[in-house]
Design a protein around this motif. Structure first.
Motif, PDB file in Angstrom:
ATOM      1  N   ALA A  71       5.366  16.907 -14.484  1.00 32.95           N
ATOM      2  CA  ALA A  71       6.735  16.410 -14.319  1.00 32.95           C
ATOM      3  C   ALA A  71       6.737  15.430 -13.148  1.00 32.95           C
ATOM      4  CB  ALA A  71       7.702  17.555 -14.037  1.00 32.95           C
ATOM      5  N   LEU A  72       7.482  14.351 -13.296  1.00 30.80           N
ATOM      6  CA  LEU A  72       7.625  13.355 -12.240  1.00 30.80           C
ATOM      7  C   LEU A  72       9.078  13.348 -11.790  1.00 30.80           C
ATOM      8  CD1 LEU A  72       6.036  11.222 -10.670  1.00 30.80           C
ATOM      9  CD2 LEU A  72       6.715   9.564 -12.392  1.00 30.80           C
ATOM     10  N   LEU A  73       9.275  13.580 -10.492  1.00 29.27           N
ATOM     11  CA  LEU A  73      10.612  13.608  -9.916  1.00 29.27           C
ATOM     12  C   LEU A  73      10.690  12.586  -8.789  1.00 29.27           C
ATOM     13  CD1 LEU A  73       9.728  17.042 -10.083  1.00 29.27           C
ATOM     14  CD2 LEU A  73      12.177  16.913 -10.347  1.00 29.27           C
ATOM     15  N   GLU A  74      11.904  12.259  -8.397  1.00 27.36           N
ATOM     16  CA  GLU A  74      12.100  11.338  -7.276  1.00 27.36           C
ATOM     17  C   GLU A  74      13.083  11.961  -6.307  1.00 27.36           C
ATOM     18  OE1 GLU A  74      13.241   6.691  -6.325  1.00 27.36           O
ATOM     19  OE2 GLU A  74      13.559   7.475  -8.324  1.00 27.36           O
ATOM     20  N   GLY A  75      12.830  11.734  -5.000  1.00 23.37           N
ATOM     21  CA  GLY A  75      13.733  12.260  -3.991  1.00 23.37           C
ATOM     22  C   GLY A  75      13.204  12.061  -2.589  1.00 23.37           C
ATOM     23  N   VAL A 109       0.853  -1.182   0.000  1.00 27.12           N
ATOM     24  CA  VAL A 109       0.000   0.000   0.000  1.00 27.12           C
ATOM     25  C   VAL A 109       0.885   1.227   0.000  1.00 27.12           C
ATOM     26  CG1 VAL A 109      -1.777   1.249   1.268  1.00 27.12           C
ATOM     27  CG2 VAL A 109      -1.786  -1.236   1.268  1.00 27.12           C
ATOM     28  N   THR A 110       0.522   2.201  -0.772  1.00 24.74           N
ATOM     29  CA  THR A 110       1.280   3.437  -0.857  1.00 24.74           C
ATOM     30  C   THR A 110       0.477   4.561  -0.226  1.00 24.74           C
ATOM     31  OG1 THR A 110       2.301   2.705  -2.899  1.00 24.74           O
ATOM     32  CG2 THR A 110       2.368   5.045  -2.447  1.00 24.74           C
ATOM     33  N   LEU A 111       1.145   5.322   0.608  1.00 26.95           N
ATOM     34  CA  LEU A 111       0.527   6.502   1.205  1.00 26.95           C
ATOM     35  C   LEU A 111       0.661   7.629   0.197  1.00 26.95           C
ATOM     36  CD1 LEU A 111      -0.663   7.943   3.701  1.00 26.95           C
ATOM     37  CD2 LEU A 111       1.670   8.345   4.449  1.00 26.95           C
ATOM     38  N   PHE A 112      -0.447   8.220  -0.149  1.00 24.59           N
ATOM     39  CA  PHE A 112      -0.453   9.289  -1.139  1.00 24.59           C
ATOM     40  C   PHE A 112      -0.885  10.573  -0.462  1.00 24.59           C
ATOM     41  CE2 PHE A 112      -2.663  11.795  -4.413  1.00 24.59           C
ATOM     42  CZ  PHE A 112      -1.611  11.959  -5.294  1.00 24.59           C
ATOM     43  N   LEU A 113      -0.079  11.555  -0.611  1.00 23.31           N
ATOM     44  CA  LEU A 113      -0.384  12.863  -0.044  1.00 23.31           C
ATOM     45  C   LEU A 113      -0.448  13.847  -1.193  1.00 23.31           C
ATOM     46  CD1 LEU A 113      -0.537  14.861   2.402  1.00 23.31           C
ATOM     47  CD2 LEU A 113       1.930  14.960   2.296  1.00 23.31           C
ATOM     48  N   CYS A 153      10.556   8.999  -2.538  1.00 26.14           N
ATOM     49  CA  CYS A 153       9.230   9.548  -2.821  1.00 26.14           C
ATOM     50  C   CYS A 153       9.149   9.970  -4.284  1.00 26.14           C
ATOM     51  CB  CYS A 153       8.960  10.768  -1.942  1.00 26.14           C
ATOM     52  SG  CYS A 153       8.810  10.415  -0.191  1.00 26.14           S
ATOM     53  N   LEU A 154       7.978   9.810  -4.863  1.00 25.21           N
ATOM     54  CA  LEU A 154       7.722  10.314  -6.208  1.00 25.21           C
ATOM     55  C   LEU A 154       6.954  11.622  -6.061  1.00 25.21           C
ATOM     56  CD1 LEU A 154       6.639   7.075  -8.076  1.00 25.21           C
ATOM     57  CD2 LEU A 154       8.859   8.230  -8.114  1.00 25.21           C
ATOM     58  N   ILE A 155       7.420  12.633  -6.762  1.00 23.91           N
ATOM     59  CA  ILE A 155       6.821  13.962  -6.690  1.00 23.91           C
ATOM     60  C   ILE A 155       6.255  14.294  -8.062  1.00 23.91           C
ATOM     61  CG2 ILE A 155       7.209  16.383  -6.083  1.00 23.91           C
ATOM     62  CD1 ILE A 155       8.065  14.324  -3.848  1.00 23.91           C
ATOM     63  N   ALA A 156       4.953  14.536  -8.126  1.00 26.84           N
ATOM     64  CA  ALA A 156       4.308  14.942  -9.375  1.00 26.84           C
ATOM     65  C   ALA A 156       4.031  16.436  -9.305  1.00 26.84           C
ATOM     66  CB  ALA A 156       3.013  14.168  -9.584  1.00 26.84           C
ATOM     67  N   THR A 201       0.072  22.537  -8.689  1.00 27.07           N
ATOM     68  CA  THR A 201      -0.243  21.350  -7.896  1.00 27.07           C
ATOM     69  C   THR A 201       0.996  20.489  -7.730  1.00 27.07           C
ATOM     70  OG1 THR A 201      -2.495  21.330  -8.764  1.00 27.07           O
ATOM     71  CG2 THR A 201      -1.743  19.316  -7.708  1.00 27.07           C
ATOM     72  N   ILE A 202       1.176  20.005  -6.500  1.00 28.78           N
ATOM     73  CA  ILE A 202       2.267  19.088  -6.215  1.00 28.78           C
ATOM     74  C   ILE A 202       1.688  17.909  -5.456  1.00 28.78           C
ATOM     75  CG2 ILE A 202       4.444  18.751  -4.993  1.00 28.78           C
ATOM     76  CD1 ILE A 202       5.044  21.671  -5.483  1.00 28.78           C
ATOM     77  N   GLY A 203       1.972  16.715  -5.929  1.00 34.60           N
ATOM     78  CA  GLY A 203       1.522  15.502  -5.257  1.00 34.60           C
ATOM     79  C   GLY A 203       2.724  14.669  -4.857  1.00 34.60           C
ATOM     80  N   VAL A 204       2.616  13.995  -3.724  1.00 37.71           N
ATOM     81  CA  VAL A 204       3.709  13.161  -3.228  1.00 37.71           C
ATOM     82  C   VAL A 204       3.201  11.737  -3.038  1.00 37.71           C
ATOM     83  CG1 VAL A 204       5.378  12.818  -1.376  1.00 37.71           C
ATOM     84  CG2 VAL A 204       4.682  15.136  -1.992  1.00 37.71           C
ATOM     85  N   VAL A 205       3.908  10.779  -3.614  1.00 45.45           N
ATOM     86  CA  VAL A 205       3.627   9.367  -3.383  1.00 45.45           C
ATOM     87  C   VAL A 205       4.769   8.834  -2.536  1.00 45.45           C
ATOM     88  CG1 VAL A 205       3.249   7.093  -4.396  1.00 45.45           C
ATOM     89  CG2 VAL A 205       2.422   9.150  -5.591  1.00 45.45           C
ATOM     90  N   PHE A 206       4.429   8.401  -1.330  1.00 52.96           N
ATOM     91  CA  PHE A 206       5.425   7.910  -0.387  1.00 52.96           C
ATOM     92  C   PHE A 206       5.744   6.445  -0.662  1.00 52.96           C
ATOM     93  CE2 PHE A 206       5.877  11.424   2.520  1.00 52.96           C
ATOM     94  CZ  PHE A 206       4.775  12.194   2.214  1.00 52.96           C
ATOM     95  N   PRO A 207       6.865   5.950  -0.114  1.00 47.99           N
ATOM     96  CA  PRO A 207       7.213   4.540  -0.306  1.00 47.99           C
ATOM     97  C   PRO A 207       6.092   3.617   0.168  1.00 47.99           C
ATOM     98  CG  PRO A 207       9.051   5.737   0.663  1.00 47.99           C
ATOM     99  CD  PRO A 207       7.871   6.669   0.672  1.00 47.99           C
ATOM    100  N   ALA A 208       5.953   2.497  -0.507  1.00 45.34           N
ATOM    101  CA  ALA A 208       4.889   1.536  -0.208  1.00 45.34           C
ATOM    102  C   ALA A 208       5.098   0.901   1.163  1.00 45.34           C
ATOM    103  CB  ALA A 208       4.863   0.444  -1.281  1.00 45.34           C
TER     104      ALA A 208
END
Length: 154
Positions: free
Chosen positions: A58-62, A6-10, A70-73, A85-92
Motif C-alpha cells: 500500500a502507498l500512502l501520503e502524509g 534527490v530524495t532521502l529514503f528511509l 512523505c510517501l509511505i510504503a 515492512t514500512i518504507g518512507v520516501v521523504f520530499p526531494a
C-alpha cells in the motif's frame, strides 16, 4: 539549467516476532500488526491518504517526522498477509547540504528515541568537499551513507 533532485529514503524494516515481545513496534502511533487492509485503515485514521494498493503493498501520503508530503510504503509477508515492512520516501532535495541536513535531523531524532546507532557509515569513495560534486557522486552510487538503530524489543 536542469535541477538535480534527490530524495532521502528511509527504510524501516520490522519483522514481527511474537516470542520476543508482546508489544508491537509502532509507526506514527499505529502498531505494526494485522493485515494490510487493517493497517491501512488505521493509517488513514492517523491522517494519511491512501494513494493505492498493489500486490501486497500500500502507498500512502502524509506527514512523518515533521516532513510533509512523505510517501509511505507498507508491505506484508505475502504468505500470511501480515504487515512487516514500512518504507518512507521523504520530499526531494535539490542540493547536498539540504539532504545532509535532513539526514542529520532524522538521525538525531532516532538517536533520541533508540539511543546511539549500532552502525554508522558516512563516506564517499573520493575525498570531496564541494556540494555539487557530492550530489553527483550520490547519483552515481559512489557514496555510502547510513545509520542503523536497534530497538530494545528486537
Amino acid at each position: 539549467m536542469k535541477k538535480i533532485v534527490v530524495t532521502l529514503f528511509l527504510l524501516m524494516s520490522f519483522t514481527l516476532t511474537f516470542a520476543q515481545s508482546s508489544e508491537h513496534l509502532k509507526f506514527k502511533g499505529v502498531p505494526i500488526d494485522g493485515t494490510l487492509s487493517e493497517y491501512v485503515l488505521k493509517m488513514k485514521q492517523a491522517g494519511f491518504q491512501l494513494i493505492g494498493t498493489d500486490d501486497g503493498v500500500a502507498l500512502l501520503e502524509g506527514e512523518f517526522a515533521g516532513y510533509r508530503g512523505c510517501l509511505i510504503a507498507v508491505s506484508t509477508l505475502k504468505s500470511v498477509n501480515v504487515v512487516n515492512t514500512i518504507g518512507v520516501v521523504f520530499p526531494a532535495r535539490e542540493n547536498w547540504s539540504s539532504l545532509e541536513g535532513d539526514y542529520e535531523h532524522l538521525k538525531s531524532m532516532l538517536t533520541e528515541k533508540y539511543s546511539n546507532p549500532i552502525d554508522v557509515v558516512e563516506k564517499f569513495e573520493k575525498n570531496i568537499q564541494d556540494d555539487h560534486y557530492k550530489i553527483m557522486e550520490l547519483r552515481l552510487h559512489r557514496c555510502n551513507w547510513h545509520s542503523v538503530f536497534q530497538n530494545k524489543s528486537g
